[in-house]
Design an enzyme around this catalytic site. Sequence first.
Site, PDB file in Angstrom:
ATOM      1  N   ASP A 102      -8.919   6.401  12.459  1.00 67.17           N
ATOM      2  CA  ASP A 102      -8.527   7.342  11.421  1.00 67.17           C
ATOM      3  C   ASP A 102      -9.432   7.235  10.198  1.00 67.17           C
ATOM      4  O   ASP A 102      -9.904   8.219   9.663  1.00 67.17           O
ATOM      5  CB  ASP A 102      -7.047   7.143  11.021  1.00 67.17           C
ATOM      6  CG  ASP A 102      -6.686   5.679  10.747  1.00 67.17           C
ATOM      7  OD1 ASP A 102      -7.580   4.808  10.806  1.00 67.17           O
ATOM      8  OD2 ASP A 102      -5.500   5.412  10.476  1.00 67.17           O
ATOM      9  N   ASP A 105     -12.737   1.885   6.112  1.00 63.43           N
ATOM     10  CA  ASP A 105     -12.537   1.386   4.752  1.00 63.43           C
ATOM     11  C   ASP A 105     -13.524   0.236   4.530  1.00 63.43           C
ATOM     12  O   ASP A 105     -14.688   0.476   4.219  1.00 63.43           O
ATOM     13  CB  ASP A 105     -11.064   0.979   4.616  1.00 63.43           C
ATOM     14  CG  ASP A 105     -10.672   0.536   3.218  1.00 63.43           C
ATOM     15  OD1 ASP A 105     -11.402   0.873   2.270  1.00 63.43           O
ATOM     16  OD2 ASP A 105      -9.641  -0.134   3.061  1.00 63.43           O
ATOM     17  N   THR A 106     -13.095  -0.999   4.727  1.00 61.58           N
ATOM     18  CA  THR A 106     -14.041  -2.107   4.582  1.00 61.58           C
ATOM     19  C   THR A 106     -15.035  -2.152   5.747  1.00 61.58           C
ATOM     20  O   THR A 106     -16.104  -2.737   5.630  1.00 61.58           O
ATOM     21  CB  THR A 106     -13.309  -3.469   4.550  1.00 61.58           C
ATOM     22  OG1 THR A 106     -12.682  -3.687   5.813  1.00 61.58           O
ATOM     23  CG2 THR A 106     -12.276  -3.509   3.443  1.00 61.58           C
ATOM     24  N   GLY A 107     -14.654  -1.549   6.874  1.00 63.06           N
ATOM     25  CA  GLY A 107     -15.503  -1.575   8.068  1.00 63.06           C
ATOM     26  C   GLY A 107     -15.154  -2.719   9.016  1.00 63.06           C
ATOM     27  O   GLY A 107     -15.688  -2.804  10.121  1.00 63.06           O
ATOM     28  N   LEU A 110     -13.530  -1.628  12.645  1.00 64.24           N
ATOM     29  CA  LEU A 110     -14.477  -1.080  13.614  1.00 64.24           C
ATOM     30  C   LEU A 110     -15.495  -2.121  14.050  1.00 64.24           C
ATOM     31  O   LEU A 110     -15.831  -2.211  15.228  1.00 64.24           O
ATOM     32  CB  LEU A 110     -15.202   0.142  13.037  1.00 64.24           C
ATOM     33  CG  LEU A 110     -14.526   1.490  13.209  1.00 64.24           C
ATOM     34  CD1 LEU A 110     -15.509   2.611  12.900  1.00 64.24           C
ATOM     35  CD2 LEU A 110     -13.982   1.677  14.614  1.00 64.24           C
ATOM     36  N   LYS A 133     -14.144   6.059   3.523  1.00 71.46           N
ATOM     37  CA  LYS A 133     -13.861   5.753   2.110  1.00 71.46           C
ATOM     38  C   LYS A 133     -15.122   5.251   1.421  1.00 71.46           C
ATOM     39  O   LYS A 133     -15.682   4.231   1.815  1.00 71.46           O
ATOM     40  CB  LYS A 133     -12.769   4.681   2.026  1.00 71.46           C
ATOM     41  CG  LYS A 133     -11.511   5.157   1.354  1.00 71.46           C
ATOM     42  CD  LYS A 133     -10.583   4.015   1.087  1.00 71.46           C
ATOM     43  CE  LYS A 133      -9.171   4.368   1.434  1.00 71.46           C
ATOM     44  NZ  LYS A 133      -8.229   3.281   1.161  1.00 71.46           N
ATOM     45  N   ASP A 161      -0.562   5.873   7.498  1.00 72.43           N
ATOM     46  CA  ASP A 161       0.787   5.528   7.029  1.00 72.43           C
ATOM     47  C   ASP A 161       0.773   4.664   5.784  1.00 72.43           C
ATOM     48  O   ASP A 161      -0.223   4.022   5.447  1.00 72.43           O
ATOM     49  CB  ASP A 161       1.520   4.740   8.122  1.00 72.43           C
ATOM     50  CG  ASP A 161       0.984   3.316   8.253  1.00 72.43           C
ATOM     51  OD1 ASP A 161      -0.237   3.168   8.468  1.00 72.43           O
ATOM     52  OD2 ASP A 161       1.769   2.360   8.100  1.00 72.43           O
ATOM     53  N   ARG A 167       3.085   9.342   8.601  1.00 71.82           N
ATOM     54  CA  ARG A 167       2.105   9.669   9.644  1.00 71.82           C
ATOM     55  C   ARG A 167       2.227  11.130  10.067  1.00 71.82           C
ATOM     56  O   ARG A 167       1.261  11.747  10.502  1.00 71.82           O
ATOM     57  CB  ARG A 167       2.312   8.784  10.880  1.00 71.82           C
ATOM     58  CG  ARG A 167       1.987   7.313  10.669  1.00 71.82           C
ATOM     59  CD  ARG A 167       1.849   6.607  12.007  1.00 71.82           C
ATOM     60  NE  ARG A 167       1.942   5.165  11.907  1.00 71.82           N
ATOM     61  CZ  ARG A 167       0.923   4.347  11.645  1.00 71.82           C
ATOM     62  NH1 ARG A 167      -0.276   4.856  11.418  1.00 71.82           N
ATOM     63  NH2 ARG A 167       1.086   3.048  11.607  1.00 71.82           N
TER      64      ARG A 167
HETATM   65  P1  IMP Z   1     -10.994  -1.429   7.509  1.00 68.90           P
HETATM   66  O1  IMP Z   1     -10.932  -2.506   8.554  1.00 68.90           O
HETATM   67  O2  IMP Z   1     -10.914  -1.998   6.114  1.00 68.90           O
HETATM   68  O3  IMP Z   1     -12.172  -0.501   7.668  1.00 68.90           O
HETATM   69  O4  IMP Z   1      -9.669  -0.610   7.605  1.00 68.90           O
HETATM   70  C1  IMP Z   1      -9.453   0.296   8.593  1.00 68.90           C
HETATM   71  C2  IMP Z   1      -7.976   0.418   8.869  1.00 68.90           C
HETATM   72  O5  IMP Z   1      -7.197   0.256   7.689  1.00 68.90           O
HETATM   73  C3  IMP Z   1      -7.703   1.804   9.383  1.00 68.90           C
HETATM   74  O6  IMP Z   1      -7.570   1.763  10.780  1.00 68.90           O
HETATM   75  C4  IMP Z   1      -6.415   2.202   8.727  1.00 68.90           C
HETATM   76  O7  IMP Z   1      -5.352   1.974   9.615  1.00 68.90           O
HETATM   77  C5  IMP Z   1      -6.247   1.284   7.554  1.00 68.90           C
HETATM   78  N1  IMP Z   1      -6.477   1.961   6.243  1.00 68.90           N
HETATM   79  C6  IMP Z   1      -7.541   1.831   5.427  1.00 68.90           C
HETATM   80  N2  IMP Z   1      -7.421   2.572   4.313  1.00 68.90           N
HETATM   81  C7  IMP Z   1      -6.221   3.206   4.429  1.00 68.90           C
HETATM   82  C8  IMP Z   1      -5.518   4.154   3.583  1.00 68.90           C
HETATM   83  O8  IMP Z   1      -5.969   4.585   2.509  1.00 68.90           O
HETATM   84  N3  IMP Z   1      -4.323   4.571   4.049  1.00 68.90           N
HETATM   85  C9  IMP Z   1      -3.776   4.150   5.222  1.00 68.90           C
HETATM   86  N4  IMP Z   1      -4.403   3.292   6.046  1.00 68.90           N
HETATM   87  C10 IMP Z   1      -5.615   2.814   5.645  1.00 68.90           C
HETATM   88 MG    MG Z   2      -4.709   2.005  11.282  1.00 68.16          MG
END
Ligand code: IMP
Ligand code: MG
Length: 186
Positions: A102, A105-107, A110, A133, A161, A167
């Site tokens: 979806d 964010d921080t990466g 993935l 983001k 969510d 959602r």
């Molecule tokens: P990352 O590992 O920081 O890139 O975060 C990715 C995961 O964090 C995504 O799969 C989302 O489920 C969740 N996430 C990140 N930012 C948001 C947000 O603003 N709203 C809801 N879920 C978020």
């Molecule tokens: Mg998620």
Amino acid sequence: MQNDLARILVSEEDIRSRIQELGADITRTYREMGTEEIVVICITNGSIMFAADLLRQINLYAQLDCIRVCSYQDDVNPVSEPEIVDNIRLDIAGQHVLLIDDILDTGRTLERIVHVLNDFAPQTLRTCVLLDKEGRREVGHEPDFAGFTIPNEFVVGYGLDFAERYRNLSCIGILKPELQNPPEWC
Ligand code: IMP
Ligand code: MG
């Protein structure tokens, strides 16, 4: 539910038209490689709405599997090492894999899943996210396909969510700050 949003960031209509473009883009990319079949892996729960709509815009044979990850230590703060709580069942060795999430964010999510899937030796592995983001990346992972770049705000809707709610909103919006930690949900 819409009254809980400070503002709408991406409308239902904008999501629909961008997904059509993404589907065409993805179809073209694989066709140009001479590939007629891919394996789509979606990260649940957040990507289910996006994956369901995107898949129907991809004009290729597509096998589908899911991977479930736990990324959050509380409702708004991600953990440093996302945990895989349910792995894929399909054999992806030698396959062209498209991983869908979806939001990037921080990466970390993935990056972690790409690492896990690469151990199964797919022929290619690409990533697609609906939202990217801005300015939040802590690790180097950049998506091959991305829908929208958004500011650094906590967003909900269309699969995303807060404490498992919102959602099923059909748009994506910023949750009112006073609703981001209501005591009755903690
Ligand atoms: P990352 O590992 O920081 O890139 O975060 C990715 C995961 O964090 C995504 O799969 C989302 O489920 C969740 N996430 C990140 N930012 C948001 C947000 O603003 N709203 C809801 N879920 C978020
Ligand atoms: Mg998620």
